[in-house]
Each structure stands twice: as C-alpha cells, then as structure tokens.
Design a protein around this motif. Structure first.
Motif, PDB file in Angstrom:
ATOM      1  N   SER A 110       1.057  -1.226  -0.103  1.00 33.25           N
ATOM      2  CA  SER A 110      -0.207  -0.208   0.303  1.00 33.25           C
ATOM      3  C   SER A 110       1.245   1.048  -0.063  1.00 33.25           C
ATOM      4  CB  SER A 110      -1.188   0.158   1.183  1.00 33.25           C
ATOM      5  OG  SER A 110      -0.085  -0.353   2.608  1.00 33.25           O
ATOM      6  N   THR A 111       2.099   0.957   0.568  1.00 31.66           N
ATOM      7  CA  THR A 111       2.896   2.351   0.604  1.00 31.66           C
ATOM      8  C   THR A 111       3.324   3.011  -0.659  1.00 31.66           C
ATOM      9  OG1 THR A 111       3.875   1.885   3.309  1.00 31.66           O
ATOM     10  CG2 THR A 111       5.205   3.324   1.628  1.00 31.66           C
ATOM     11  N   ILE A 112       3.502   1.579  -1.503  1.00 28.47           N
ATOM     12  CA  ILE A 112       4.656   1.791  -2.530  1.00 28.47           C
ATOM     13  C   ILE A 112       3.399   1.810  -3.784  1.00 28.47           C
ATOM     14  CG2 ILE A 112       5.512   0.827  -4.967  1.00 28.47           C
ATOM     15  CD1 ILE A 112       7.203   0.672  -2.875  1.00 28.47           C
ATOM     16  N   ALA A 113       2.581   1.527  -3.486  1.00 27.69           N
ATOM     17  CA  ALA A 113       0.475   1.943  -4.585  1.00 27.69           C
ATOM     18  C   ALA A 113       0.350   3.187  -4.341  1.00 27.69           C
ATOM     19  CB  ALA A 113      -0.805   0.598  -3.993  1.00 27.69           C
ATOM     20  N   THR A 114       0.724   3.927  -3.074  1.00 26.54           N
ATOM     21  CA  THR A 114       0.074   5.337  -3.318  1.00 26.54           C
ATOM     22  C   THR A 114       0.915   6.465  -3.616  1.00 26.54           C
ATOM     23  OG1 THR A 114       0.904   5.259  -1.089  1.00 26.54           O
ATOM     24  CG2 THR A 114      -1.497   5.161  -0.874  1.00 26.54           C
ATOM     25  N   LEU A 115       2.055   5.809  -4.374  1.00 31.68           N
ATOM     26  CA  LEU A 115       2.988   7.388  -4.772  1.00 31.68           C
ATOM     27  C   LEU A 115       3.153   7.581  -6.076  1.00 31.68           C
ATOM     28  CD1 LEU A 115       6.638   5.036  -3.505  1.00 31.68           C
ATOM     29  CD2 LEU A 115       5.673   7.104  -3.195  1.00 31.68           C
ATOM     30  N   THR A 116       3.379   8.251  -6.728  1.00 34.43           N
ATOM     31  CA  THR A 116       2.672   8.795  -7.755  1.00 34.43           C
ATOM     32  C   THR A 116       3.766   9.126  -8.815  1.00 34.43           C
ATOM     33  OG1 THR A 116       2.610  10.864  -6.926  1.00 34.43           O
ATOM     34  CG2 THR A 116      -0.034   9.754  -7.402  1.00 34.43           C
ATOM     35  N   PRO A 117       3.491   9.092 -10.014  1.00 31.73           N
ATOM     36  CA  PRO A 117       4.478   9.264 -11.081  1.00 31.73           C
ATOM     37  C   PRO A 117       5.245  11.137 -10.878  1.00 31.73           C
ATOM     38  CG  PRO A 117       3.275   7.944 -12.068  1.00 31.73           C
ATOM     39  CD  PRO A 117       2.668   8.285 -10.504  1.00 31.73           C
ATOM     40  N   GLY A 118       5.756  11.278 -10.752  1.00 29.51           N
ATOM     41  CA  GLY A 118       6.053  12.807 -10.880  1.00 29.51           C
ATOM     42  C   GLY A 118       6.878  12.832  -9.624  1.00 29.51           C
ATOM     43  N   GLU A 119       5.775  12.580  -8.369  1.00 31.18           N
ATOM     44  CA  GLU A 119       6.288  13.231  -7.102  1.00 31.18           C
ATOM     45  C   GLU A 119       7.824  12.894  -6.455  1.00 31.18           C
ATOM     46  OE1 GLU A 119       5.062  11.376  -3.328  1.00 31.18           O
ATOM     47  OE2 GLU A 119       4.187   9.573  -4.410  1.00 31.18           O
ATOM     48  N   GLN A 120       8.886  13.403  -5.587  1.00 34.74           N
ATOM     49  CA  GLN A 120       9.750  13.503  -4.915  1.00 34.74           C
ATOM     50  C   GLN A 120      10.242  12.258  -4.385  1.00 34.74           C
ATOM     51  OE1 GLN A 120      12.600  17.308  -5.288  1.00 34.74           O
ATOM     52  NE2 GLN A 120      11.074  17.764  -7.045  1.00 34.74           N
ATOM     53  N   LEU A 121      11.414  11.823  -4.293  1.00 31.35           N
ATOM     54  CA  LEU A 121      11.410  10.906  -2.905  1.00 31.35           C
ATOM     55  C   LEU A 121      12.646  11.024  -2.780  1.00 31.35           C
ATOM     56  CD1 LEU A 121      10.029   7.220  -3.797  1.00 31.35           C
ATOM     57  CD2 LEU A 121       8.994   8.696  -3.096  1.00 31.35           C
ATOM     58  N   THR A 122      13.769  11.179  -1.866  1.00 29.99           N
ATOM     59  CA  THR A 122      14.715  10.612  -0.989  1.00 29.99           C
ATOM     60  C   THR A 122      15.256   9.833  -0.644  1.00 29.99           C
ATOM     61  OG1 THR A 122      14.253  13.155  -0.892  1.00 29.99           O
ATOM     62  CG2 THR A 122      16.799  11.781   0.410  1.00 29.99           C
ATOM     63  N   VAL A 123      15.883   9.661  -1.744  1.00 31.17           N
ATOM     64  CA  VAL A 123      16.543   7.363  -0.804  1.00 31.17           C
ATOM     65  C   VAL A 123      17.740   7.798  -0.123  1.00 31.17           C
ATOM     66  CG1 VAL A 123      17.157   5.522  -1.515  1.00 31.17           C
ATOM     67  CG2 VAL A 123      15.779   6.231  -2.469  1.00 31.17           C
ATOM     68  N   GLY A 124      17.684   7.186   1.112  1.00 33.15           N
ATOM     69  CA  GLY A 124      19.204   7.174   2.009  1.00 33.15           C
ATOM     70  C   GLY A 124      19.855   5.885   2.569  1.00 33.15           C
ATOM     71  N   TRP A 125      20.879   6.122   3.568  1.00 34.26           N
ATOM     72  CA  TRP A 125      21.408   4.955   3.763  1.00 34.26           C
ATOM     73  C   TRP A 125      22.775   4.930   4.703  1.00 34.26           C
ATOM     74  CZ3 TRP A 125      26.609   4.378   3.141  1.00 34.26           C
ATOM     75  CH2 TRP A 125      27.141   4.565   2.450  1.00 34.26           C
ATOM     76  N   SER A 126      23.029   4.438   5.782  1.00 38.82           N
ATOM     77  CA  SER A 126      23.673   4.300   6.722  1.00 38.82           C
ATOM     78  C   SER A 126      24.767   3.789   7.265  1.00 38.82           C
ATOM     79  CB  SER A 126      23.981   6.000   8.045  1.00 38.82           C
ATOM     80  OG  SER A 126      24.610   5.829   9.010  1.00 38.82           O
ATOM     81  N   LEU A 127      25.837   3.916   7.387  1.00 44.02           N
ATOM     82  CA  LEU A 127      26.496   2.620   8.384  1.00 44.02           C
ATOM     83  C   LEU A 127      26.352   3.109   9.829  1.00 44.02           C
ATOM     84  CD1 LEU A 127      29.811   1.690   6.026  1.00 44.02           C
ATOM     85  CD2 LEU A 127      27.557   1.163   5.947  1.00 44.02           C
ATOM     86  N   GLY A 128      25.744   3.960  10.696  1.00 46.42           N
ATOM     87  CA  GLY A 128      25.859   4.539  11.619  1.00 46.42           C
ATOM     88  C   GLY A 128      27.024   5.697  11.863  1.00 46.42           C
ATOM     89  N   TRP A 129      28.338   5.721  10.633  1.00 44.09           N
ATOM     90  CA  TRP A 129      29.300   6.256  10.857  1.00 44.09           C
ATOM     91  C   TRP A 129      29.192   7.301   9.576  1.00 44.09           C
ATOM     92  CZ3 TRP A 129      32.152   1.324   8.553  1.00 44.09           C
ATOM     93  CH2 TRP A 129      32.089   0.302   9.573  1.00 44.09           C
ATOM     94  N   TYR A 130      29.769   8.171   9.961  1.00 42.64           N
ATOM     95  CA  TYR A 130      29.486  10.006   9.589  1.00 42.64           C
ATOM     96  C   TYR A 130      29.921  10.051   8.902  1.00 42.64           C
ATOM     97  CZ  TYR A 130      26.821  11.977  13.817  1.00 42.64           C
ATOM     98  OH  TYR A 130      25.574  12.076  14.885  1.00 42.64           O
ATOM     99  N   ASN A 131      29.690  10.893   7.118  1.00 40.55           N
ATOM    100  CA  ASN A 131      30.648  11.491   6.093  1.00 40.55           C
ATOM    101  C   ASN A 131      30.880  10.496   5.199  1.00 40.55           C
ATOM    102  OD1 ASN A 131      30.405  13.474   4.189  1.00 40.55           O
ATOM    103  ND2 ASN A 131      32.440  14.029   5.231  1.00 40.55           N
ATOM    104  N   VAL A 132      30.729   9.063   5.514  1.00 41.18           N
ATOM    105  CA  VAL A 132      30.816   7.805   4.705  1.00 41.18           C
ATOM    106  C   VAL A 132      30.745   7.482   3.308  1.00 41.18           C
ATOM    107  CG1 VAL A 132      31.411   6.075   4.975  1.00 41.18           C
ATOM    108  CG2 VAL A 132      31.999   6.729   6.957  1.00 41.18           C
ATOM    109  N   PHE A 133      31.292   7.812   2.593  1.00 38.27           N
ATOM    110  CA  PHE A 133      30.114   6.944   0.934  1.00 38.27           C
ATOM    111  C   PHE A 133      31.282   6.000   0.517  1.00 38.27           C
ATOM    112  CE2 PHE A 133      28.759  11.106   1.705  1.00 38.27           C
ATOM    113  CZ  PHE A 133      28.185  11.994   0.360  1.00 38.27           C
ATOM    114  N   ASP A 134      31.712   5.478   1.231  1.00 38.65           N
ATOM    115  CA  ASP A 134      32.831   4.457   0.486  1.00 38.65           C
ATOM    116  C   ASP A 134      32.790   3.884   1.424  1.00 38.65           C
ATOM    117  OD1 ASP A 134      33.414   5.136  -2.547  1.00 38.65           O
ATOM    118  OD2 ASP A 134      33.891   6.514  -1.211  1.00 38.65           O
ATOM    119  N   THR A 135      33.071   2.004   1.577  1.00 41.91           N
ATOM    120  CA  THR A 135      33.271   1.411   2.107  1.00 41.91           C
ATOM    121  C   THR A 135      33.473  -0.277   1.810  1.00 41.91           C
ATOM    122  OG1 THR A 135      32.684   0.144   4.396  1.00 41.91           O
ATOM    123  CG2 THR A 135      30.779   0.389   2.722  1.00 41.91           C
TER     124      THR A 135
END
Length: 436
Positions: free
Chosen positions: A236-261
């Motif tokens: 239901s969460t996915i189904a309510t998304l609509t084409p054209g709307e904006q999302l931000t996808v994020g991830w973390s290791l719990g370590w600050y400012n890490v882009f490579d691991t």
C-alpha cells in the motif's frame, strides 16, 4: 610531487635489535604514500605495507569487480581502471563473485550485508576512519506526506513479506526486482550528498512509474522500490506513490560522512588491543596462510598490509594471531582482516609486487584503492587490464575460494562453528569445506 614520484626515494634499514637477515625497504609512491617491503628470516615472511597519510593529498577508494553484481576481477585490473597508485584485494566473495558484507562506492549503497560481518571506511574529508561492525540501514522519505519508510535490503535478495527492498543498477542480472510485487521505478535527480539530519547519505529521486503486478518491473537506468503483494504495509505504501513526485532515498552505516566502504572479517585489533576471541581458534582459518588486512593508527595513517604464504623458502604466511601482532607492531590501534589465502594481492605503480600463493593473481570480489588525489567519482576504464585477460573470459575462481581455508570457505566455516549469521550460499560453502 612529480619530482618526488620520479625520484621514488628508496631506503634500506636494518632490523630492530639487529636481527640477522632482516631487511626493510621503503619506496615513496606519491606524497603521503609509501610502499614498504619487509623480508623477515624468522618465518620466513615477506610482507608488503602500503602506508597512506590521511593528512596528505592521496585518498582512499573502493572498487567493485566489474562495477556491478555479480563478477570477479583482479585487483590489478580494478586499480588500473580507477587510475589508482596502489591497491589490495578487499572483501570475501560469494559464488557469483559479489562481496559478502556491506559495500558502497561514491555514495551509492551497492548492497546491504549478506552475512554478519565488519567493515572499513574513511569519511569524505579523509580525517576519520572506521573499523568494526556497522549498523547498516536504508530508508526513503516521501516529500508529499512527510513520511519516512524503512528499506529492509538493497540488492540482497527478494524482500520478506513485510519488507520494502531497493534494487539499483549495481544489482546487475543477479539482483532484479521481484515478481508479484508492488513496485515503483525511481529516476535519480542528482548525485549523492551527505544527509543533513543523520550520519548517512541521501540521493533525490523522481517517481517514474508505479504498478502492482506479477511481472517484475525493470530498472531502465534507475532504481526500483518493491514490496511483495500480500504484505500489510509495504504494497500500500508503494501503491500510493505517484509518477512525478519526489522521494529521497538514504542509507547509513552509523558512521558520519562515509561514502565508500568495503567489508571483511574478523577485526584483529580494537581500540589498541588484539581481540583474542577473534584471532585464536582451532579451525584452519586461524592457521598460517597468506593474509590481507587494513589498519589505522592514531596519527592518521592507514596501513594496507599483505603477507605472502604457502611458499616455504619465500614466505610461510601468518596465523591470524601473528597477523594481528604484526599490525600492532606497525602502530595500528584498529585493524580488520580481509580476504586472504590465494586472494592476497598488493598492486603498486602498475604491477603486482607480492607473490600470490596460487602462482598467479586470483580474481576477487572487490578492492581497496589508493588514489593520487581526491576521488572524483569518475571511473575511466583502461584499454587493457594489466593482466591482459578479458574480464568476460576469466574463469570463476569460486572452487579455489571455497576450498581456501584463509578465504571465503575458511571464514564461513569458522563463523558457522561459532554460531554467527551466514547466508545460505556461505553456509553451503562452509559445509562443503568441512567435509573435504
């Protein structure tokens, strides 16, 4: 710098205490980067140490074999493709060639961990380094509703019934969005950036297409969020998304400012002390073998270390406990063991400088690189890998890796005996290794 590299200052020193036959040479590869070769007759041991001063201009980076899942590639090829000045092999490998633990490159989370393990990372400013078990999390933020939702896995198999999963281009043909799911295709709007509110990385996306059907959705150059039909919240969460709307996808290791691991296992030194329960045991994994590892020092240096092994007149290799002691003698207060055995490789100035125990350079899942300057995030493939072998024609080294007691087979066996989490492929590898 050009003059420094051209002269490549080379020095030889006697062993501490004047040990007979001990020799040590240090070659400077670039400003803040050196390669030290150690010949110790006590083993005998042949040791290579690439030292990177984080206060200098050189930076650390990671590389994924073939730049997507799955695949095998030599350390030298990955180093050359990324225009590195030095490299060592990285994480263990699964049967297809993909890394075992969390892997991220240039702000893109290529996979969440497939088994319990540890990671090494340096932040983008090259001032903080991290070694240990990360808390890997991912999420997406819906701007229209102001809601944040958890992503259970990234390029790591089909989602459980109540999970939302993410599939990116790095997943290749091995990690495709699932069938019988509610899915949303996302198109990136910009490059990854450090999160303003959490110790993580975020990427803005636009929703391109949404559907709930049996047929799997293609990524078409973007990424796909998917939740299995039958779940109570995800579809239901996915189904309510609509084409054209904006999302931000994020991830973390719990370590600050890490882009490579890059991942590994186990930790050898934590907070200045060798970890006995990690480095001593009866499994063959703990015995003398070629070794690869990475360590950090309090004064801002990173140590990339390999020890040759299985060559009696050249170098016999080290037990895991001896390898930990080596890191401590080099000044490391944190150290992580990486894929070893026939995988152990040091590449510098365009050539392999150690002697891999297979008699040739083994293809691996990933590599840890030293770049001469800041990481632009751009990969410029070399016309021909240094090995001269087309990547498409490299035979899978998985049978060797599975049988190698210092590589995935041995690591999986030791973890399994200690009751640690293993994914299905590694459990099977451990069982085969134990029966051989």
């Amino acid at each position: 710098m050009a003059l420094l590299v051209a002269l490549a200052a080379l020095s030889a020193t006697a062993a501490p205490g004047g040990a007979k036959g001990y020799e040590q040479w240090t070659q400077y590869l670039a400003k803040g980067v050196s390669l030290t070769r150690i010949k110790d007759p006590k083993g005998p041991y042949r040791i290579k140490v690439v030292t990177v001063d984080l206060n200098a201009s050189a930076t650390l980076d990671v590389a994924l074999a073939s730049d997507q899942l799955p695949g095998f590639e030599t350390t030298s090829s990955m180093g050359a493709r990324h225009n590195a000045i030095a490299a060592i092999n990285g994480d263990y490998a699964r049967p297809s060639g993909r890394p075992v633990f969390t892997f991220a490159e240039d702000g893109h989370l290529d996979q969440t961990p497939l088994s319990w393990g540890r990671n090494f990372a340096v932040d983008r400013t090259e001032t903080s380094s991290y070694v240990g078990h990360p808390t890997t999390t991912a999420w997406f933020f819906e701007h229209d509703s102001g809601s944040r939702y958890s992503i259970g896995r990234v390029n790591a198999g089909d989602p459980d019934v109540e999970e939302i999963a993410l599939y990116t281009e790095a997943g290749g043909h091995e990690e495709r969005p699932p069938q019988n799911a509610c899915s949303a295709r996302l198109v990136p709007m910009n490059t990854p950036r450090a999160s303003d509110s959490t110790p993580g990385v975020e990427v803005p996306y636009t929703v391109n297409k949404v559907s709930c059907q049996f047929r799997r959705m293609t990524r078409a150059g973007g990424a796909v969020l998917a939740a299995p039909i039958g779940g109570t919240i995800g579809p239901s969460t996915i189904a309510t998304l609509t084409p054209g709307e904006q999302l931000t996808v994020g991830w973390s290791l719990g370590w600050y400012n890490v882009f490579d691991t890059v991942g590994g296992n186990p930790t050898l030194i934590e907070n200045g002390s060798i970890v006995p329960e990690n480095v001593y045991g009866n499994d063959a994994f703990f015995h003398r073998h070629p070794r690869t590892g990475v360590g950090t020092t309090p004064d801002g240096r990173v140590l990339l270390v390999t020890v040759d092994g299985r060559q009696p007149k050249w170098s016999v290799g080290m037990t895991l406990g001896q390898f930990a002691s080596l890191f401590r003698s080099l000044g490391a207060t944190w150290a992580l063991n990486l894929d070893g055995g026939g995988s152990s490789t040091t590449w510098a100035n365009g050539r392999v400088v150690n002697r891999p125990s297979d008699g040739y350079e083994r293809a691996v899942s990933s590599a840890l690189l030293v770049l001469p300057a800041s990481d632009s995030g751009e990969v410029e493939p070399a016309p021909d890998p240094p090995t001269g072998i087309s990547l498409a024609k490299i035979a899978s080294p998985w049978p060797l890796i599975m049988r190698d007691p210092a590589s995935t087979g041995g690591m999986a066996s030791a973890m399994g005996r200690r009751g640690m989490h293993l994914d299905r492929a590694l459990r099977k590898a451990a069982e085969r290794y134990q029966r051989r």
